[in-house]
Write a protein that holds these residues in place. Structure first.
Motif, PDB file in Angstrom:
ATOM      1  N   GLY A  39       0.788  -1.197   0.041  1.00 34.81           N
ATOM      2  CA  GLY A  39       0.065   0.088   0.116  1.00 34.81           C
ATOM      3  C   GLY A  39       0.821   1.175   0.158  1.00 34.81           C
ATOM      4  N   TYR A  40       1.953   1.149   0.688  1.00 35.28           N
ATOM      5  CA  TYR A  40       2.727   2.324   0.853  1.00 35.28           C
ATOM      6  C   TYR A  40       3.401   2.593  -0.422  1.00 35.28           C
ATOM      7  CZ  TYR A  40       6.611   5.541   2.004  1.00 35.28           C
ATOM      8  OH  TYR A  40       7.390   6.589   1.826  1.00 35.28           O
ATOM      9  N   GLY A  49       9.700  15.673 -11.678  1.00 40.64           N
ATOM     10  CA  GLY A  49      10.679  16.820 -11.824  1.00 40.64           C
ATOM     11  C   GLY A  49      11.518  17.052 -10.510  1.00 40.64           C
ATOM     12  N   SER A  50      11.423  16.330  -9.609  1.00 39.41           N
ATOM     13  CA  SER A  50      12.202  16.793  -8.456  1.00 39.41           C
ATOM     14  C   SER A  50      13.515  15.920  -8.533  1.00 39.41           C
ATOM     15  CB  SER A  50      11.552  16.414  -7.156  1.00 39.41           C
ATOM     16  OG  SER A  50      11.441  15.027  -7.140  1.00 39.41           O
ATOM     17  N   SER A  51      14.413  16.472  -7.499  1.00 44.10           N
ATOM     18  CA  SER A  51      15.700  15.827  -7.402  1.00 44.10           C
ATOM     19  C   SER A  51      15.662  14.449  -6.838  1.00 44.10           C
ATOM     20  CB  SER A  51      16.700  16.607  -6.623  1.00 44.10           C
ATOM     21  OG  SER A  51      17.622  15.872  -6.082  1.00 44.10           O
ATOM     22  N   PRO A  52      16.544  13.531  -7.376  1.00 43.79           N
ATOM     23  CA  PRO A  52      16.459  12.141  -6.646  1.00 43.79           C
ATOM     24  C   PRO A  52      16.909  12.227  -5.535  1.00 43.79           C
ATOM     25  CG  PRO A  52      17.974  12.237  -8.347  1.00 43.79           C
ATOM     26  CD  PRO A  52      17.317  13.502  -8.348  1.00 43.79           C
ATOM     27  N   VAL A  53      17.522  13.290  -4.976  1.00 44.72           N
ATOM     28  CA  VAL A  53      17.868  13.448  -3.560  1.00 44.72           C
ATOM     29  C   VAL A  53      17.012  14.101  -2.830  1.00 44.72           C
ATOM     30  CG1 VAL A  53      19.614  14.186  -2.269  1.00 44.72           C
ATOM     31  CG2 VAL A  53      20.475  13.393  -4.159  1.00 44.72           C
ATOM     32  N   SER A  54      15.951  13.396  -2.001  1.00 45.07           N
ATOM     33  CA  SER A  54      15.005  14.034  -1.313  1.00 45.07           C
ATOM     34  C   SER A  54      14.409  13.241  -0.491  1.00 45.07           C
ATOM     35  CB  SER A  54      13.741  14.365  -2.623  1.00 45.07           C
ATOM     36  OG  SER A  54      13.277  13.192  -3.155  1.00 45.07           O
ATOM     37  N   MET A  55      13.280  13.953   0.409  1.00 45.50           N
ATOM     38  CA  MET A  55      12.819  13.174   1.474  1.00 45.50           C
ATOM     39  C   MET A  55      11.821  12.158   1.041  1.00 45.50           C
ATOM     40  SD  MET A  55      14.200  14.394   3.914  1.00 45.50           S
ATOM     41  CE  MET A  55      14.883  15.650   4.923  1.00 45.50           C
ATOM     42  N   PRO A  56      11.548  11.102   1.662  1.00 48.13           N
ATOM     43  CA  PRO A  56      10.803   9.940   1.385  1.00 48.13           C
ATOM     44  C   PRO A  56       9.195  10.450   1.252  1.00 48.13           C
ATOM     45  CG  PRO A  56      11.634   9.603   3.545  1.00 48.13           C
ATOM     46  CD  PRO A  56      12.307  10.802   3.092  1.00 48.13           C
ATOM     47  N   PRO A  57       8.381  10.207   0.440  1.00 49.41           N
ATOM     48  CA  PRO A  57       7.148  10.614   0.474  1.00 49.41           C
ATOM     49  C   PRO A  57       6.249  10.128   1.828  1.00 49.41           C
ATOM     50  CG  PRO A  57       7.424   8.687  -1.113  1.00 49.41           C
ATOM     51  CD  PRO A  57       8.686   9.160  -0.606  1.00 49.41           C
ATOM     52  N   LYS A  58       5.232  10.787   2.133  1.00 50.58           N
ATOM     53  CA  LYS A  58       4.363  10.354   3.015  1.00 50.58           C
ATOM     54  C   LYS A  58       3.005   9.465   2.422  1.00 50.58           C
ATOM     55  CE  LYS A  58       5.253  14.249   5.981  1.00 50.58           C
ATOM     56  NZ  LYS A  58       4.889  15.385   6.792  1.00 50.58           N
ATOM     57  N   VAL A  59       2.781   8.334   2.833  1.00 50.70           N
ATOM     58  CA  VAL A  59       1.626   7.694   2.892  1.00 50.70           C
ATOM     59  C   VAL A  59       0.739   7.274   4.184  1.00 50.70           C
ATOM     60  CG1 VAL A  59       0.394   5.745   1.511  1.00 50.70           C
ATOM     61  CG2 VAL A  59       2.164   6.986   0.482  1.00 50.70           C
ATOM     62  N   ALA A  92      -9.108  -1.169   6.319  1.00 48.10           N
ATOM     63  CA  ALA A  92      -8.717  -0.700   7.363  1.00 48.10           C
ATOM     64  C   ALA A  92      -7.640   0.205   7.619  1.00 48.10           C
ATOM     65  CB  ALA A  92      -8.451  -1.720   8.706  1.00 48.10           C
ATOM     66  N   MET A  93      -6.632  -0.074   7.025  1.00 46.09           N
ATOM     67  CA  MET A  93      -5.360   0.726   7.000  1.00 46.09           C
ATOM     68  C   MET A  93      -5.641   1.999   6.323  1.00 46.09           C
ATOM     69  SD  MET A  93      -2.143  -1.609   6.099  1.00 46.09           S
ATOM     70  CE  MET A  93      -1.447  -2.872   6.980  1.00 46.09           C
ATOM     71  N   PHE A  94      -6.159   2.261   5.416  1.00 46.36           N
ATOM     72  CA  PHE A  94      -6.530   3.649   4.505  1.00 46.36           C
ATOM     73  C   PHE A  94      -7.863   4.196   5.250  1.00 46.36           C
ATOM     74  CE2 PHE A  94      -4.154   1.611   1.085  1.00 46.36           C
ATOM     75  CZ  PHE A  94      -3.155   2.537   1.013  1.00 46.36           C
ATOM     76  N   ASP A  95      -7.651   5.384   5.741  1.00 42.47           N
ATOM     77  CA  ASP A  95      -8.594   6.233   6.215  1.00 42.47           C
ATOM     78  C   ASP A  95      -9.409   7.071   5.128  1.00 42.47           C
ATOM     79  OD1 ASP A  95     -10.290   7.254   8.042  1.00 42.47           O
ATOM     80  OD2 ASP A  95      -8.911   9.076   8.560  1.00 42.47           O
ATOM     81  N   ASP A  96     -10.036   6.048   4.504  1.00 39.94           N
ATOM     82  CA  ASP A  96     -11.151   6.651   3.129  1.00 39.94           C
ATOM     83  C   ASP A  96     -12.451   5.843   3.258  1.00 39.94           C
ATOM     84  OD1 ASP A  96     -12.278   6.572   0.527  1.00 39.94           O
ATOM     85  OD2 ASP A  96     -10.195   7.188  -0.149  1.00 39.94           O
ATOM     86  N   SER A  97     -13.366   6.525   3.604  1.00 41.19           N
ATOM     87  CA  SER A  97     -14.690   5.839   3.971  1.00 41.19           C
ATOM     88  C   SER A  97     -15.159   5.297   2.579  1.00 41.19           C
ATOM     89  CB  SER A  97     -15.575   6.821   4.535  1.00 41.19           C
ATOM     90  OG  SER A  97     -15.554   7.881   3.764  1.00 41.19           O
ATOM     91  N   LEU A  98     -15.017   5.944   1.359  1.00 44.38           N
ATOM     92  CA  LEU A  98     -15.432   5.339   0.125  1.00 44.38           C
ATOM     93  C   LEU A  98     -14.880   4.016  -0.341  1.00 44.38           C
ATOM     94  CD1 LEU A  98     -17.353   5.585  -2.313  1.00 44.38           C
ATOM     95  CD2 LEU A  98     -15.514   7.324  -3.287  1.00 44.38           C
ATOM     96  N   SER A 227       8.318   1.434   4.881  1.00 41.90           N
ATOM     97  CA  SER A 227       7.338   0.266   4.368  1.00 41.90           C
ATOM     98  C   SER A 227       6.032   0.137   5.290  1.00 41.90           C
ATOM     99  CB  SER A 227       7.743  -0.794   3.781  1.00 41.90           C
ATOM    100  OG  SER A 227       8.491  -1.481   4.696  1.00 41.90           O
ATOM    101  N   VAL A 228       6.599   0.210   6.709  1.00 41.34           N
ATOM    102  CA  VAL A 228       5.404   0.013   7.588  1.00 41.34           C
ATOM    103  C   VAL A 228       4.655   1.223   7.930  1.00 41.34           C
ATOM    104  CG1 VAL A 228       6.364  -2.104   8.608  1.00 41.34           C
ATOM    105  CG2 VAL A 228       6.681  -0.007   9.571  1.00 41.34           C
ATOM    106  N   ARG A 229       5.164   2.101   7.283  1.00 46.33           N
ATOM    107  CA  ARG A 229       4.399   3.678   7.886  1.00 46.33           C
ATOM    108  C   ARG A 229       2.845   3.668   7.722  1.00 46.33           C
ATOM    109  NH1 ARG A 229       6.699   9.539   6.924  1.00 46.33           N
ATOM    110  NH2 ARG A 229       5.103  10.666   7.996  1.00 46.33           N
ATOM    111  N   LEU A 230       2.287   3.002   6.635  1.00 45.48           N
ATOM    112  CA  LEU A 230       0.739   2.863   6.586  1.00 45.48           C
ATOM    113  C   LEU A 230       0.177   1.885   7.716  1.00 45.48           C
ATOM    114  CD1 LEU A 230      -1.610   3.412   4.832  1.00 45.48           C
ATOM    115  CD2 LEU A 230      -0.931   1.397   3.451  1.00 45.48           C
ATOM    116  N   LEU A 231       0.795   1.087   8.117  1.00 47.76           N
ATOM    117  CA  LEU A 231       0.643   0.139   9.116  1.00 47.76           C
ATOM    118  C   LEU A 231       0.487   0.848  10.594  1.00 47.76           C
ATOM    119  CD1 LEU A 231      -0.348  -2.448  10.578  1.00 47.76           C
ATOM    120  CD2 LEU A 231       2.068  -3.117  10.666  1.00 47.76           C
TER     121      LEU A 231
END
Length: 595
Positions: A39-40, A49-59, A92-98, A227-231
């Motif tokens: 999921g993450y 378009g961003s630099s490959p040297v960057s912060m990890p994305p949030k999910v 359960a993991m995603f806070d998306d009611s739809l 990778s366990v950020r979503l959990l």
């Protein structure tokens, strides 16, 4: 390097087989980890378009990838029990009611064969929260236990408390909080304080540590994070809010001044030159602002931080003043630890750390610091990035501090280390290449581009291994963009297939095997760099199409191979598995300490 990761191998049957194995596990942990990782990575936004040297994305809460939403729709139509379990976990993991309503509408009527914990994720609830904090206060692990239909899942959040406390790692375990407390209480080698937390306070603190970690450089990249950020995000939402973050004591200038005064009149400060007061005040303040925040508790970590980073980097003074600091540091540590009742063992280890770091400290503070710098363009070349890329100065500083700047080999001064230190370096080099004879004969000849060698592989598994080799070679070419690394990966496959043919039984899935083999070869060659997005373990695992982290499978493949794994660094002890770049660095170090 490619702007996009290579396409993962297509292996639908293998994917379902792996999910089936995870679903059959008696603990929910393996499947939860796989669901979080998929999921993450499927929803991690890549800004081309961003630099490959960057912060990890949030999910953390809502799926953002159209491809991922299309995947969930296809899974709903397929009606396979394995993917149904995955869908219910994502609901359960995603806070998306739809998304949750769509999944439950499709899956609930056919979910009777699934384990109770999968069908009843909405009833998951917190049980207990504890913290284990090191006696010196510089590190801590929080554990929050949850019950999934009576089955324990405990989230462990490791925190570095140097300066601003931040998340250093996170992983789930099936151990209960009570079992963890009992284990640590019975182990005298773990000097920790056990702290019971309310679940609301645990949520507030962990959220703060995650937020702080999002702004760290280099970003945290382990076998399980992000990778366990979503959990973790889902589990945190199950906790009550309104908790309090920790409010450490804020030392005033007057309190620090009183400490300095007490130190100066103590036996530890006798016969120290007149600038002891200036050093002591600065050391106490560094420990407060960049260390554990405990000016009266010191260990080897704090001592090395002062010697190896803070003083050489932040203090500008003449050589005489700078060279007098280590003596004061040793006295401050003994004064502070005696006053706080800290174990003498920590004082001894800190003093040993000062002695070990002294030659390098003396070299740094008496030489022009510009000689150890490296330009952004030069660093980009080393990393295989475009020469005009903008690399943050803090990343350049990090590489220089780690000894990875362009001039690191040339600036290594064997005269600045003791004979004992030189022998320790040589022992490490022996371990890397498999002994003294290999080290003595090591050269920098490039590994040849070669076809997969089937010598020594059991005929019983040879067809499966050859089929894997074809996919592995194509993936390694695209992932590493280095023919030598492809050769190293294929040789690693031959080694593991010879020594552990059972790992390649008929029907095994290719993506996790590819990820594991690339993890082994990349780790052995120090290829992974947390600061560079395309060179992280997470991006490689995603590109391989694996659903779980590769570490466990890699260790299983290597179970009949002699190797060392220390502080996240893997050494196979075989020059034939090292690229010319890696062997060149070892040769340079070998020759530098030869005399």
């Amino acid at each position: 390097m490619p702007s996009q990761p290579p396409e993962p191998p297509i292996d639908k049957a293998g994917f379902l087989t792996e999910l089936s194995d995870l679903l059959a596990d008696p603990s929910p942990v393996p499947l939860l980890m796989a669901a979080s990782a998929m999921g993450y990575t499927a929803n991690a936004e890549e800004n081309e378009g961003s630099s490959p040297v960057s912060m990890p994305p949030k999910v953390e809460s809502e799926p953002v990838s159209e491809a991922f939403l299309a995947l969930t729709s296809a899974m709903m139509d397929s009606a396979a029990p394995e993917t149904d379990a995955l869908l219910l976990i994502w609901a359960a993991m995603f806070d998306d009611s739809l998304l949750r309503r769509r999944i439950h509408h499709a899956v609930d009527p056919r979910s009777a064969s699934l384990p109770d914990w999968v069908r009843n994720l909405d009833s998951a609830s917190p049980v207990a929260a504890i913290s284990l904090r090191h006696e010196l206060g510089h590190e801590e692990t929080l554990f929050v236990e949850f019950s999934l239909s009576g089955m324990p899942v405990t989230m462990a959040v490791a925190v570095t408390r140097l300066g601003i406390p931040y998340l250093e790692d996170c992983y789930p375990t099936e151990d209960t909080a009570e079992e963890i407390q009992r284990f640590t209480a019975d182990d005298p080698q773990m000097p920790t304080h056990q702290i019971t937390l309310t679940t609301a306070d645990a949520r507030a603190r962990i959220e703060e540590y995650v937020e702080h970690g999002d702004h760290m450089m280099p970003p945290t990249d382990t076998d399980t994070w992000p990778s366990v950020r979503l959990l973790l995000s889902w589990m945190l939402r199950l906790l009550p809010d309104g908790g309090d973050v920790e409010q450490p004591h804020e030392w005033t200038a007057e309190e620090v001044g009183a400490l300095v005064t007490d130190f100066l009149v103590s036996p530890w400060a006798q016969d120290i030159r007149s600038d002891a007061a200036m050093h002591a005040e600065r050391l106490f303040n560094f420990q407060l602002t960049h260390g554990s925040g405990e000016p009266l508790k010191w260990g080897a970590t704090a001592a090395l931080m002062m010697m190896g980073d803070l003083y050489p980097r932040k203090v500008l003074a003449d050589d005489e003043h700078m060279l007098s600091m280590p003596t004061v540091l040793a006295a401050v540590i003994q004064f502070a630890n005696e006053r706080s009742g800290t174990s003498p063992e920590f004082s001894r280890s800190a003093l040993e750390a000062i002695d070990d770091a002294l030659p390098e400290y003396q070299r740094r503070v008496t030489h022009d610091s510009s000689t150890s710098g490296s330009s952004a363009a030069g660093l980009a070349e080393v990393l295989g990035l475009p020469p005009d890329i903008e690399i943050p100065q803090e990343l350049i500083d990090q590489f220089d501090a780690m000894g990875l700047g362009l001039d690191s080999a040339e600036s290594f001064d064997p005269l600045a280390i003791s004979p004992e230190g030189a022998e320790l370096w040589r022992e490490e080099l022996r371990r890397r290449v498999g002994g003294e004879d290999n080290l003595a004969s090591l050269d920098e000849k490039p590994l040849p581009a070669e076809d997969f060698n089937t010598d020594g592989i059991s005929p019983k598994v040879l067809p499966q291994v050859q089929a894997l080799a074809a996919d592995l070679s194509a993936f390694a070419d695209a992932q590493f963009r280095d023919p030598e690394m492809t050769t190293a990966v294929l040789r690693t496959l031959n080694l593991t297939a010879q020594t552990n043919p059972g790992a390649f039984r008929r029907g095994f899935a290719h993506p996790p095997a590819i990820a594991a083999l690339c993890w082994i070869a990349g780790k052995n060659n120090r290829w992974y760099i947390a600061e560079v997005r395309q060179r992280t373990i997470q991006s490689m695992t995603l590109a391989a199409g694996a659903t779980t982290q590769p570490t466990a499978r890699a260790k299983s493949m290597l179970k009949n191979v002699s190797y060392t794994l220390q502080e996240q660094e893997l050494d196979l002890g075989d020059p034939a598995l090292l690229t010319s770049l890696e062997r060149g660095e070892i040769v340079a170090m070998r020759d530098a300490i030869a005399d």
